[in-house]
Write an enzyme that holds these catalytic residues in place. Structure first.
Site, PDB file in Angstrom:
ATOM      1  N   GLU A 397      -0.708 -10.440  11.541  1.00  0.00           N
ATOM      2  CA  GLU A 397      -1.385 -11.445  10.723  1.00  0.00           C
ATOM      3  C   GLU A 397      -0.708 -12.809  10.764  1.00  0.00           C
ATOM      4  OE1 GLU A 397      -2.727  -7.474   9.272  1.00  0.00           O
ATOM      5  OE2 GLU A 397      -0.789  -8.348   9.831  1.00  0.00           O
ATOM      6  N   PHE A 423      -3.734  -7.203   3.314  1.00  0.00           N
ATOM      7  CA  PHE A 423      -2.872  -7.366   4.475  1.00  0.00           C
ATOM      8  C   PHE A 423      -2.414  -8.817   4.672  1.00  0.00           C
ATOM      9  CE2 PHE A 423      -5.212  -3.580   6.636  1.00  0.00           C
ATOM     10  CZ  PHE A 423      -4.673  -2.718   5.684  1.00  0.00           C
ATOM     11  N   HIS A 464      -5.632  -1.359  -0.455  1.00  0.00           N
ATOM     12  CA  HIS A 464      -6.914  -1.810   0.094  1.00  0.00           C
ATOM     13  C   HIS A 464      -7.852  -2.301  -1.005  1.00  0.00           C
ATOM     14  CE1 HIS A 464      -5.341   0.808   3.273  1.00  0.00           C
ATOM     15  NE2 HIS A 464      -6.127   0.169   4.116  1.00  0.00           N
TER      16      HIS A 464
END
Length: 658
Positions: A397, A423, A464
């Site tokens: 990322e 993330f 998540h």
């Protein structure tokens, strides 16, 4: 030290000597000023000049170089006036950052130099993005980026080289191995014998150079740059050198064994090249004296000129305005035709419109290519727009956000998809320290949208499901938006792509396939910073956004007896203070509802603002209704109890009871 002039004539060698000598003499002047107390800090590159000078001269003037704080020779070799550099170092208003940053923490499009930030490694990903823009545009350019041996331990180093290797980007990654990261010697920094050996692990070429030999650096970098212009690929170069001064002057050098200084002083790049030119009869002692006398006079004059430059004048309006690239959104109204779309499909439609409207827009993210993304939002994009502009990325990322900024610097737009908003922690530094601060620091836009699939409701657990918008609403320089309906999802995404500033675009995963609505066809935009009034009432105002909007609507449908003004913020930075104030004044009672946890959630900022600016209109305390101050559990039972939705009824009863 062995020099090989090859086919260079005397004039070329003399020019190299002058270009090498000048930054050394500037540095010597800086050390005098430091001892005099006229400057406060200096990061010395004495002993390393051959790397900066030789590599810079090997690059074409329109090719980007990304140096570090010990690379004065990059800036002087690109002929930046010393008056301008000195003004930057002294925090003068005429410096590149107008007094907002110091040292070489700046960039300049005029000289195609992109400076570092203090975190050392992130500029390597920017080089990837710059090179990617050249590659897509079929420009035969190379990009040069510097790093130190200490920064090779950072994840940014490995991510950037891996991305460049996978994408065959024309980048020269140059490691200046000077023996020490501040006080930590190389034997405590890495275990491999040579840093260049790491090239093999990434499947790229690598070579090691004597970094103190100006001709070796210049000739080899010229060769490599010429090669990757024609055959794009990354190359790792390790230049061996030594830091003759401290990390910065205040830290000293007591931790360095004396024998190392004794060895490396004999390898001084300036003195050795000077001796070589004397032996070749290119120069003589009179020539040297004349050159040094001229440089000394110029340096003295330029330094004093910069000292007399004006100091910045503090102005809050100017400072706030300069957080963002100048841009006034012109809202594009929708056409009459509308189509019923799912929330997810509205985002897809917005991305397609953006890709069609801007041929310089690149989308990047994990699995977004042929697979179509984890949620299939980009399904079919590769076939329609090609792999050059729809790019599957490695799982890195930080490098991809940095590459997005590099694309922007080199004339492109970028949309970066986080597979899950959670993330983004792995790319956090690039967002809050590079995207957010770039325009404020040196006036460059950061034309990047970061898409953030967010939120709970699917039993996905702690990694998540987080609502992390408050991490970014706190960061000046970022715009943050959060649509609750398909209409806004499409129009707000197109507005974000149009905006040349960094936009964090939150999209709720729970709404992807559970919510439909009429969405205008074609291109239109929703105003960033403008809230919507969904219901008009008299007893209570509920201010919310994202999934909270639907929780509120469901509750109000079940309780038609309650007269509520419902505000959907849509944008969190900037947010619509005028609409909020009017709603508060009309009802006197306020609940701020959001999915994020209670403590330090964005609702706290709104509550504080209302208390400060609307206190006299309140008939009850401002109440926040938010999720539990824990991580998000996976179990459906626990998740339902965690979420603010379960607490809304009691919150309404409480505030109406006043």
């Amino acid at each position: 030290m062995q020099f090989d002039r090859k086919d260079k004539d005397d004039a070329e060698l003399l020019a190299l000597y002058k270009t090498l000598l000048y930054p050394r003499m500037v540095e010597e002047k800086m050390l005098i000023l430091l001892r005099q107390g006229r400057i406060g800090k200096w990061f010395s590159g004495i002993g390393q000049e051959a790397i900066a000078v030789g590599s810079t001269l090997a690059m074409q003037s329109d090719e980007y170089i990304l140096p570090m704080h010990r690379n004065l020779g990059v800036f002087t070799s690109r002929n930046i006036p010393l008056t301008k550099l000195m003004a930057q170092w002294q925090g003068k208003v005429t410096g590149f950052t107008k007094g907002r940053d110091r040292s070489f923490h700046f960039g300049t499009q005029d000289y195609k130099i992109i400076g570092m930030i203090s975190h050392l490694g992130p500029q390597m990903a920017l080089a990837d993005g710059i090179a990617l823009a050249d590659l897509i545009a079929n420009k035969k350019n190379a990009t040069l980026v510097f790093t130190g041996e200490g920064a090779t331990s950072e994840g940014d180093f490995h991510e950037a080289i891996n991305v460049a290797a996978v994408w065959n980007l024309p980048v020269i990654f140059l490691i200046e191995n000077n023996g020490y990261g501040l006080s930590t010697p190389t034997n405590e920094q890495y275990k491999c014998k040579n840093l260049v050996d790491r090239a093999l692990g990434y499947g790229i070429e690598g070579l090691q150079l004597d970094g103190n030999n100006i001709l070796a650096v210049y000739d080899k970098l010229s060769e490599l740059a010429s090669s990757i212009r024609e055959n794009p690929r990354p190359i790792l170069v390790e230049c061996l050198t030594f830091r003759m001064r401290g990390h910065e002057e205040a830290s000293g050098t007591k931790y360095v064994p004396q024998h190392l200084f004794d060895e490396w002083v004999k390898k001084d790049p300036v003195q050795n090249f000077e001796n070589y030119l004397l032996s070749e009869n290119v120069i003589n002692e009179d020539t040297i004296a004349t050159i040094k006398s001229k440089f000394k006079a110029e340096i003295e004059a330029d330094v004093e000129f910069a000292f007399n430059e004006p100091e910045p004048i503090a102005n809050d309006v100017t400072e706030l305005d300069d957080m963002f690239y100048p841009y006034q959104q012109q809202v594009v109204a929708p056409v009459e035709a509308k189509t019923e779309l799912r929330y997810l499909d509205a985002i897809t439609a917005g991305l397609k419109e953006g890709m069609q409207r801007y041929d310089n827009l690149v989308i990047m993210g994990q699995d977004i290519g042929e697979y179509g993304g984890a949620f299939k939002i980009t399904d079919g994009f590769v076939a329609q727009f090609g792999k050059a502009r729809v790019r599957n990325t490695p799982i890195c990322e930080s490098a991809i956000v940095g590459a997005g900024l590099g694309l922007s610097i080199n004339g492109y737009k970028a949309v970066v998809e986080m597979q899950f908003a959670d993330f983004v922690t792995c790319g956090f530094n690039q967002i809050v320290n590079n995207l957010a601060k770039t325009h404020y620091r040196w006036g460059e836009k950061a034309d990047v949208v970061v898409r953030m699939p967010t939120g709970a409701g699917t039993g996905a657990g702690p990694f998540h499901s987080q609502s992390n918008e408050a991490w970014f609403t706190k960061t000046p320089g970022l715009k943050v938006v959060y649509p609750a309906f398909p209409h806004d999802a499409k129009g707000l995404l197109m507005a974000a792509i149009e905006d040349p500033n960094p936009v964090i675009y939150f999209e709720h995963k729970y709404l992807y396939r559970s919510l439909t609505g009429l969405v205008p066809d074609g291109y239109y935009t929703v105003e960033i910073g403008k809230a919507n009034i969904l219901k008009q009432g008299e007893q209570l105002t509920i201010i919310t956004y994202g999934l909270g909007v639907h929780w509120a609507l469901a509750y109000l449908n079940q309780h038609p007896e309650i007269s509520v003004t419902l505000v959907d913020l849509i944008s969190l930075q900037p947010w619509d203070k005028e609409t909020v104030a009017n709603a508060v004044k009309a009802t006197g009672r306020v609940i701020i509802l959001h999915e994020d946890t209670l403590s330090s959630g964005f609702g706290a900022e709104i509550a504080a603002w209302i208390a400060e600016h609307c206190f006299e209109y309140l008939d009850a305390p401002v109440l926040r209704c938010a999720s539990l101050d824990t991580a998000i559990p996976m179990s459906k039972v626990l998740e339902d109890s965690f979420l603010a939705k379960s607490k809304l009824g009691k919150a309404v009863e409480k505030v109406l009871a006043y």
